[in-house]
Design an enzyme around this catalytic site. Structure first.
Site, PDB file in Angstrom:
ATOM      1  N   ASN A  62      -4.364   1.622  11.311  1.00 37.03           N
ATOM      2  CA  ASN A  62      -4.139   0.607  10.282  1.00 37.03           C
ATOM      3  C   ASN A  62      -4.568   1.258   8.979  1.00 37.03           C
ATOM      4  O   ASN A  62      -5.766   1.381   8.701  1.00 37.03           O
ATOM      5  CB  ASN A  62      -4.960  -0.642  10.568  1.00 37.03           C
ATOM      6  CG  ASN A  62      -4.870  -1.674   9.460  1.00 37.03           C
ATOM      7  OD1 ASN A  62      -4.122  -1.504   8.490  1.00 37.03           O
ATOM      8  ND2 ASN A  62      -5.629  -2.756   9.573  1.00 37.03           N
ATOM      9  N   ASN A  89       3.758   7.746   4.528  1.00 42.42           N
ATOM     10  CA  ASN A  89       5.040   7.056   4.651  1.00 42.42           C
ATOM     11  C   ASN A  89       4.894   5.562   4.943  1.00 42.42           C
ATOM     12  O   ASN A  89       5.810   4.787   4.689  1.00 42.42           O
ATOM     13  CB  ASN A  89       5.857   7.726   5.763  1.00 42.42           C
ATOM     14  CG  ASN A  89       7.157   7.009   6.053  1.00 42.42           C
ATOM     15  OD1 ASN A  89       8.120   7.113   5.302  1.00 42.42           O
ATOM     16  ND2 ASN A  89       7.198   6.265   7.155  1.00 42.42           N
ATOM     17  N   TYR A 154       6.109  -5.315  -3.976  1.00 37.47           N
ATOM     18  CA  TYR A 154       6.547  -4.008  -3.490  1.00 37.47           C
ATOM     19  C   TYR A 154       6.756  -3.034  -4.646  1.00 37.47           C
ATOM     20  O   TYR A 154       6.303  -1.876  -4.589  1.00 37.47           O
ATOM     21  CB  TYR A 154       7.842  -4.171  -2.698  1.00 37.47           C
ATOM     22  CG  TYR A 154       8.333  -2.906  -2.042  1.00 37.47           C
ATOM     23  CD1 TYR A 154       7.690  -2.396  -0.912  1.00 37.47           C
ATOM     24  CD2 TYR A 154       9.438  -2.213  -2.524  1.00 37.47           C
ATOM     25  CE1 TYR A 154       8.131  -1.241  -0.289  1.00 37.47           C
ATOM     26  CE2 TYR A 154       9.893  -1.058  -1.916  1.00 37.47           C
ATOM     27  CZ  TYR A 154       9.234  -0.574  -0.800  1.00 37.47           C
ATOM     28  OH  TYR A 154       9.673   0.581  -0.193  1.00 37.47           O
ATOM     29  N   ALA A 155       7.425  -3.477  -5.707  1.00 32.50           N
ATOM     30  CA  ALA A 155       7.667  -2.610  -6.863  1.00 32.50           C
ATOM     31  C   ALA A 155       6.352  -2.188  -7.509  1.00 32.50           C
ATOM     32  O   ALA A 155       6.178  -1.023  -7.891  1.00 32.50           O
ATOM     33  CB  ALA A 155       8.554  -3.317  -7.878  1.00 32.50           C
ATOM     34  N   SER A 157       3.472  -1.911  -6.017  1.00 38.46           N
ATOM     35  CA  SER A 157       2.785  -0.969  -5.124  1.00 38.46           C
ATOM     36  C   SER A 157       3.405   0.420  -5.209  1.00 38.46           C
ATOM     37  O   SER A 157       2.693   1.435  -5.211  1.00 38.46           O
ATOM     38  CB  SER A 157       2.818  -1.484  -3.681  1.00 38.46           C
ATOM     39  OG  SER A 157       4.108  -1.397  -3.105  1.00 38.46           O
ATOM     40  N   LYS A 158       4.717   0.482  -5.302  1.00 34.26           N
ATOM     41  CA  LYS A 158       5.380   1.783  -5.318  1.00 34.26           C
ATOM     42  C   LYS A 158       5.260   2.462  -6.692  1.00 34.26           C
ATOM     43  O   LYS A 158       5.284   3.704  -6.776  1.00 34.26           O
ATOM     44  CB  LYS A 158       6.841   1.630  -4.901  1.00 34.26           C
ATOM     45  CG  LYS A 158       6.998   1.220  -3.431  1.00 34.26           C
ATOM     46  CD  LYS A 158       6.287   2.194  -2.496  1.00 34.26           C
ATOM     47  CE  LYS A 158       6.508   1.875  -1.033  1.00 34.26           C
ATOM     48  NZ  LYS A 158       5.856   2.854  -0.135  1.00 34.26           N
TER      49      LYS A 158
END
Length: 246
Positions: A62, A89, A154-155, A157-158
């Site tokens: 995890n 990944n 998500y955006a 975080s990336k």
């Protein structure tokens, strides 16, 4: 063999892009740790690759939990004697429009996609520094570059992954460690395959090459950045998106 006798950890690799990367690295002679949260799928994936003659070991992890990551790194070093390559990944999505996004989902995505990358990299780092060389490959996304509707978490975080990549490149280059990121575009994974045909067609229409990426397309980018062929590539974000939004 481009990765002969190299030890690589690839997180989030029980399926999709991660699985393709494990197979690609193993084909090139690497000893690969298939690290994933899904024990059932991960165990089966490693079994399938071992049956092909590849040196692949599944380890449950995890990435958002530091103790779990410490166990991953410790077990890898105990088994293989060291680590040469880390591919961060692992990642998740919890999509929703901003007005409807649950704060818990916002935080969960950051915990895995940002904290997970930080945890894995910080904990593996002493082993790379000891060797005086290594490769760290982080997975960002075109969403982290351009943003995307319904992907605030998500955006974010990336985009953070890109910031961490560039910061770590400035810190670690002098220690012989290459740090780069890959920003995949729309990729034909099981998650995408479940989308309506109309949505897939819309996605494809804005890609210059007029097709979605295959997992192996992204895996090949990881392989390049993991190999000696990229020894002078550093602090770079490699877009593997078929020419999206050109």
């Amino acid at each position: 063999m481009r990765l002969q006798n190299q030890v690589a950890i690839i997180t989030g690799s029980a399926n999709g892009i991660g699985y393709a990367a494990v197979e690609r690295f193993a084909e090139e002679g690497a000893q690969v740790i298939l690290a994933d949260y899904d024990e059932v799928t991960g165990t089966e994936a490693a079994k399938q690759l071992k049956e092909k003659g590849y040196d692949v070991t599944f380890i449950h992890v995890n990435v958002a939990d530091r103790e779990s990551v410490q166990q991953l790194i410790g077990q890898t070093v105990k088994t293989y004697g060291g680590i040469d390559i880390l591919v961060n990944n692992a990642g998740i999505t919890r999509d929703a429009m901003l007005s409807k996004m649950d704060p818990a989902d916002f935080q969960f995505v950051l915990d895995v996609n940002v904290n997970g990358v930080f945890n894995c990299t910080q904990i593996v780092l002493p082993h790379l520094i000891e060797k005086g060389k290594g490769k760290i490959i982080n997975t960002s996304s075109i969403s982290g570059v351009y943003g995307n509707v319904g992907q605030t978490n998500y955006a974010a975080s990336k985009a953070a992954v890109i910031g961490m990549t560039k910061s770590w490149a400035k810190e670690l280059g002098r220690k012989g460690i290459n740090v780069n990121a890959v920003a995949p575009g729309f990729t034909r994974t099981s998650m995408v395959e479940k989308m309506p045909d109309k949505v897939i067609q819309q996605m494809t229409s804005i890609i210059s090459l007029q097709r979605l990426a295959l997992p192996k397309d992204i895996a090949n980018a990881y392989l390049f950045l993991a190999s000696s062929e990229s020894d002078y590539v550093h602090g770079h974000v490699l877009h593997v998106d078929g020419g999206i939004m050109m």
